[in-house]
Design a protein around this motif. Sequence first.
Motif, PDB file in Angstrom:
ATOM      1  N   SER A  87       0.834  -1.220   0.000  1.00  0.00           N
ATOM      2  CA  SER A  87       0.000   0.000   0.000  1.00  0.00           C
ATOM      3  C   SER A  87       0.859   1.258   0.000  1.00  0.00           C
ATOM      4  O   SER A  87       0.595   2.213  -0.748  1.00  0.00           O
ATOM      5  N   ASP A  88       1.892   1.254   0.837  1.00  0.00           N
ATOM      6  CA  ASP A  88       2.773   2.422   0.911  1.00  0.00           C
ATOM      7  C   ASP A  88       3.439   2.704  -0.432  1.00  0.00           C
ATOM      8  O   ASP A  88       3.565   3.866  -0.852  1.00  0.00           O
ATOM      9  N   ILE A  89       3.850   1.649  -1.105  1.00  0.00           N
ATOM     10  CA  ILE A  89       4.540   1.821  -2.384  1.00  0.00           C
ATOM     11  C   ILE A  89       3.566   2.302  -3.456  1.00  0.00           C
ATOM     12  O   ILE A  89       3.903   3.164  -4.283  1.00  0.00           O
ATOM     13  N   LEU A  90       2.348   1.774  -3.452  1.00  0.00           N
ATOM     14  CA  LEU A  90       1.354   2.223  -4.436  1.00  0.00           C
ATOM     15  C   LEU A  90       1.048   3.705  -4.288  1.00  0.00           C
ATOM     16  O   LEU A  90       0.916   4.428  -5.281  1.00  0.00           O
ATOM     17  N   THR A  91       0.955   4.169  -3.069  1.00  0.00           N
ATOM     18  CA  THR A  91       0.591   5.576  -2.848  1.00  0.00           C
ATOM     19  C   THR A  91       1.757   6.539  -3.067  1.00  0.00           C
ATOM     20  O   THR A  91       1.589   7.748  -2.918  1.00  0.00           O
ATOM     21  N   LEU A  92       2.919   6.024  -3.413  1.00  0.00           N
ATOM     22  CA  LEU A  92       4.027   6.887  -3.803  1.00  0.00           C
ATOM     23  C   LEU A  92       3.865   7.394  -5.231  1.00  0.00           C
ATOM     24  O   LEU A  92       4.568   8.314  -5.655  1.00  0.00           O
ATOM     25  N   THR A  93       2.938   6.783  -5.983  1.00  0.00           N
ATOM     26  CA  THR A  93       2.719   7.211  -7.372  1.00  0.00           C
ATOM     27  C   THR A  93       1.998   8.558  -7.394  1.00  0.00           C
ATOM     28  O   THR A  93       1.363   8.972  -6.422  1.00  0.00           O
ATOM     29  N   ASP A  94       2.077   9.226  -8.528  1.00  0.00           N
ATOM     30  CA  ASP A  94       1.498  10.567  -8.660  1.00  0.00           C
ATOM     31  C   ASP A  94      -0.022  10.573  -8.613  1.00  0.00           C
ATOM     32  O   ASP A  94      -0.624  11.560  -8.193  1.00  0.00           O
ATOM     33  N   CYS A  95      -0.661   9.472  -9.060  1.00  0.00           N
ATOM     34  CA  CYS A  95      -2.114   9.532  -9.253  1.00  0.00           C
ATOM     35  C   CYS A  95      -2.934   8.853  -8.160  1.00  0.00           C
ATOM     36  O   CYS A  95      -4.146   9.068  -8.088  1.00  0.00           O
ATOM     37  N   GLY A 106      -8.239  15.480  -9.469  1.00  0.00           N
ATOM     38  CA  GLY A 106      -7.633  16.125 -10.629  1.00  0.00           C
ATOM     39  C   GLY A 106      -6.683  15.232 -11.399  1.00  0.00           C
ATOM     40  O   GLY A 106      -6.146  15.636 -12.440  1.00  0.00           O
ATOM     41  N   ALA A 107      -6.447  13.998 -10.912  1.00  0.00           N
ATOM     42  CA  ALA A 107      -5.539  13.070 -11.594  1.00  0.00           C
ATOM     43  C   ALA A 107      -6.333  11.979 -12.290  1.00  0.00           C
ATOM     44  O   ALA A 107      -7.533  11.809 -12.061  1.00  0.00           O
ATOM     45  N   GLN A 108      -5.658  11.228 -13.138  1.00  0.00           N
ATOM     46  CA  GLN A 108      -6.263  10.096 -13.829  1.00  0.00           C
ATOM     47  C   GLN A 108      -5.427   8.846 -13.590  1.00  0.00           C
ATOM     48  O   GLN A 108      -4.202   8.920 -13.416  1.00  0.00           O
ATOM     49  N   PHE A 109      -6.107   7.711 -13.589  1.00  0.00           N
ATOM     50  CA  PHE A 109      -5.409   6.436 -13.414  1.00  0.00           C
ATOM     51  C   PHE A 109      -4.549   6.159 -14.638  1.00  0.00           C
ATOM     52  O   PHE A 109      -5.048   6.117 -15.763  1.00  0.00           O
ATOM     53  N   ASP A 110      -3.246   6.003 -14.422  1.00  0.00           N
ATOM     54  CA  ASP A 110      -2.304   5.755 -15.523  1.00  0.00           C
ATOM     55  C   ASP A 110      -1.705   4.360 -15.350  1.00  0.00           C
ATOM     56  O   ASP A 110      -0.802   4.145 -14.550  1.00  0.00           O
ATOM     57  N   GLY A 111      -2.248   3.395 -16.099  1.00  0.00           N
ATOM     58  CA  GLY A 111      -1.834   2.000 -15.962  1.00  0.00           C
ATOM     59  C   GLY A 111      -0.367   1.756 -16.241  1.00  0.00           C
ATOM     60  O   GLY A 111       0.283   0.955 -15.560  1.00  0.00           O
ATOM     61  N   PRO A 158       0.595  -6.172  -6.978  1.00  0.00           N
ATOM     62  CA  PRO A 158      -0.854  -6.410  -7.078  1.00  0.00           C
ATOM     63  C   PRO A 158      -1.218  -6.794  -8.510  1.00  0.00           C
ATOM     64  O   PRO A 158      -0.941  -6.047  -9.453  1.00  0.00           O
ATOM     65  N   ARG A 159      -1.826  -7.964  -8.663  1.00  0.00           N
ATOM     66  CA  ARG A 159      -2.219  -8.387 -10.008  1.00  0.00           C
ATOM     67  C   ARG A 159      -3.488  -7.663 -10.457  1.00  0.00           C
ATOM     68  O   ARG A 159      -3.670  -7.405 -11.647  1.00  0.00           O
ATOM     69  N   PHE A 160      -4.358  -7.331  -9.501  1.00  0.00           N
ATOM     70  CA  PHE A 160      -5.615  -6.660  -9.834  1.00  0.00           C
ATOM     71  C   PHE A 160      -5.715  -5.334  -9.078  1.00  0.00           C
ATOM     72  O   PHE A 160      -5.300  -5.239  -7.922  1.00  0.00           O
ATOM     73  N   ILE A 161      -6.268  -4.328  -9.752  1.00  0.00           N
ATOM     74  CA  ILE A 161      -6.526  -3.032  -9.118  1.00  0.00           C
ATOM     75  C   ILE A 161      -7.985  -2.660  -9.345  1.00  0.00           C
ATOM     76  O   ILE A 161      -8.513  -2.768 -10.459  1.00  0.00           O
ATOM     77  N   ASP A 210      -0.591  -6.523 -16.794  1.00  0.00           N
ATOM     78  CA  ASP A 210      -0.286  -7.228 -18.035  1.00  0.00           C
ATOM     79  C   ASP A 210       1.176  -6.985 -18.397  1.00  0.00           C
ATOM     80  O   ASP A 210       1.550  -5.875 -18.809  1.00  0.00           O
ATOM     81  N   ASP A 211       2.008  -8.021 -18.230  1.00  0.00           N
ATOM     82  CA  ASP A 211       3.432  -7.876 -18.520  1.00  0.00           C
ATOM     83  C   ASP A 211       3.713  -7.684 -20.007  1.00  0.00           C
ATOM     84  O   ASP A 211       4.711  -7.059 -20.388  1.00  0.00           O
ATOM     85  N   LYS A 212       2.850  -8.216 -20.845  1.00  0.00           N
ATOM     86  CA  LYS A 212       3.050  -8.081 -22.288  1.00  0.00           C
ATOM     87  C   LYS A 212       2.926  -6.622 -22.716  1.00  0.00           C
ATOM     88  O   LYS A 212       3.746  -6.106 -23.485  1.00  0.00           O
ATOM     89  N   HIS A 213       1.902  -5.934 -22.216  1.00  0.00           N
ATOM     90  CA  HIS A 213       1.685  -4.529 -22.558  1.00  0.00           C
ATOM     91  C   HIS A 213       2.399  -3.578 -21.598  1.00  0.00           C
ATOM     92  O   HIS A 213       2.356  -2.359 -21.781  1.00  0.00           O
ATOM     93  N   LYS A 214       3.022  -4.153 -20.552  1.00  0.00           N
ATOM     94  CA  LYS A 214       3.724  -3.352 -19.537  1.00  0.00           C
ATOM     95  C   LYS A 214       2.813  -2.260 -18.992  1.00  0.00           C
ATOM     96  O   LYS A 214       3.156  -1.075 -18.939  1.00  0.00           O
ATOM     97  N   SER A 215       1.616  -2.703 -18.589  1.00  0.00           N
ATOM     98  CA  SER A 215       0.622  -1.751 -18.102  1.00  0.00           C
ATOM     99  C   SER A 215      -0.454  -2.502 -17.321  1.00  0.00           C
ATOM    100  O   SER A 215      -0.533  -3.732 -17.366  1.00  0.00           O
ATOM    101  N   TYR A 216      -1.266  -1.755 -16.594  1.00  0.00           N
ATOM    102  CA  TYR A 216      -2.503  -2.291 -16.042  1.00  0.00           C
ATOM    103  C   TYR A 216      -3.583  -2.014 -17.070  1.00  0.00           C
ATOM    104  O   TYR A 216      -3.829  -0.855 -17.426  1.00  0.00           O
TER     105      TYR A 216
END
Length: 620
Positions: free
Chosen positions: A498-506, A534-539, A556-559, A596-602
């Motif tokens: 959780s701490d690491i996820l909330t270090l992101t900008d969005c 004011g932010a958007q989810f950036d996978g 986390p595999r799912f968000i 998704d590791d193939k697309h390197k994104s959520y």
Amino acid sequence: MWIYLCSALVAALPLVAFTVKRLSPYLWADILYIGDLVRILLKFAWRRRRSVFFALDRFLEQTVTRPDKPFVVFENDVYTFASTDRTSNRVANALLAHPGYTAGDAVALFMPNEPAFIFTWLALAKLGSPVALLNYNIRTKSLLHCFNCSKARVLIAAAGLKEAVEDVLPSLQEQGVLVLLMVQSCDTPGIQSFSDKVDQASDAAIPCSLRAHITYKSPAVYIYTSGTTGLPKAAVVNQNRLLIALAVLSANGVSSSDVIYLNLPLYHTAGFIIGFIGSIETGSTIILKRKFSASQFWDDCRKYNVTVVQYIGEVMRYLCSTPKKENDKDHQVRLAIGNGIRGEIWREFLDRFGNIQVKEFYASTEGNVGFVNYAGKIGALGRVNFVHRILFPYSLVKYDTERDEVIRGADGLCIEAPKGDTGLLVSKITNIAPFVGYAQNEDQTERKRLRDVFKKGDLYFNSGDLMRIDKDNFIYFQDRVGDTFRWKGENVATTEVSDILTLTDCLKEANVYGVQVPGHEGRIGMAAVTVKEGAQFDGSKIYNHVVSYLPAYARPRFIRIKDVVELTGTFKQMKVKLVEENFDPGRIQDPLYILDDKHKSYIPLTAQIHSSIITGSTKL
């Protein structure tokens, strides 16, 4: 007269045996186990009567009695007990010659499975240094935290982990830490090459006087375990505990003639204590692998004539998931030792790979109680008996999973769970069964102590595991309490993720929990998050962030995107309903994403992707 009497007794023996087997089918197994338990205690007591006798001393005995016997086989290299001893001497002498190290200093070992790990640990044991076994998957904040827990003055790292070391090098330099890399030369300021010094060092024996300060209470290794606070905790394994652990493999019928397949991480309790230290006791040969590979497992077993394998639940499932072959039963493996295997996987494993004795057990790195399924009851992690309970008093107590606390009666004491009901496993802290705790973390140490359990003033170890004992006295694992879940054989601390996820900008908040996936052991990571105003989810950005900061098993595999993270009255994140709803887009109206590791994104989790996961078409 005596002839008739003896004849009658002989004739009655089959009937007596049949009656005993019907009334007490596990009596003989119980007797053999109790005999093993007594033998272990006597051996331990005999060794303790000597002035000093540690795990290292058992290794030195083996180098005398079987110097030319292969001890470690790694890829195309074979190291005998004697050559392992000499190489560890060179490592020790190279360290002694280094101005940044003094015998007895705590040292952190940052290495994957390779012979250098074993050589270096033995060298440090000869020098009287406690060793922190760092998980080679951790990075940045977690790496620094784990290093600092041990108060190490030296970090010895494998060549392939140079970049990870460079990431934390400024902090290490501020502390004046000596950083050694297992390479012939290094051009990074602040990191010194070490392999070249080892090659040039003497293989002369290390004086016993350098470890004269060591006692049975001295820390031998620090093994890290995840906890509910987020960052890993350094469980202190002292010399006394390591001495007890020496008997684990021999108590399970392993001898010097066995060949043990060690593909579990050496930084883990299973790989280090059961695989490595256990083989020191028995004089067995270790087939050391860098990591587990389901496709190579049985080919390796055939190639090296392996007789004993180790497992965690996931290992067995992976093996059973490989394509079937005609030679599946063509091997010499007779014994599998480990924990975490589900009953259905256990049956499938035996049916497919042959008559292999499975020794399931229960233990934890820091815990003071353990169980062994010596009777071989499929699905159970152990069997309980009165002798074991006298030596290591334990109980299952009623537990409120919603409130996350033990249930106490009007007298303020815990309530024992009836046989057949699920309860929290607690074990009394005694001189025979001590709880040492965690290095530099008295708060977490105290959290594992449970007071006033059955009478005022008593003290028990809180295992954090929910168990159940059936009418035949077999004990079964039910679930874990708190915020930690297990995936890919690793404990994942939700607060750290959780701490690491909330270090992101969005992302503003993140509630991390584990959800079950059909056909998989443990629980996979999922996060319910809120997005900053004011932010958007950036996978893509979040994917790059979690890959940079978290090992694969903790990502986390799912968000799930929510408007608000729900809290309890005591401001704890609510997880029960989230866990129940799982990752099913048919039940959840909130936006769902999958890593998704193939697309390197959520990317969005569609009903089609969900279906492919449930049916097993998509592997996680």
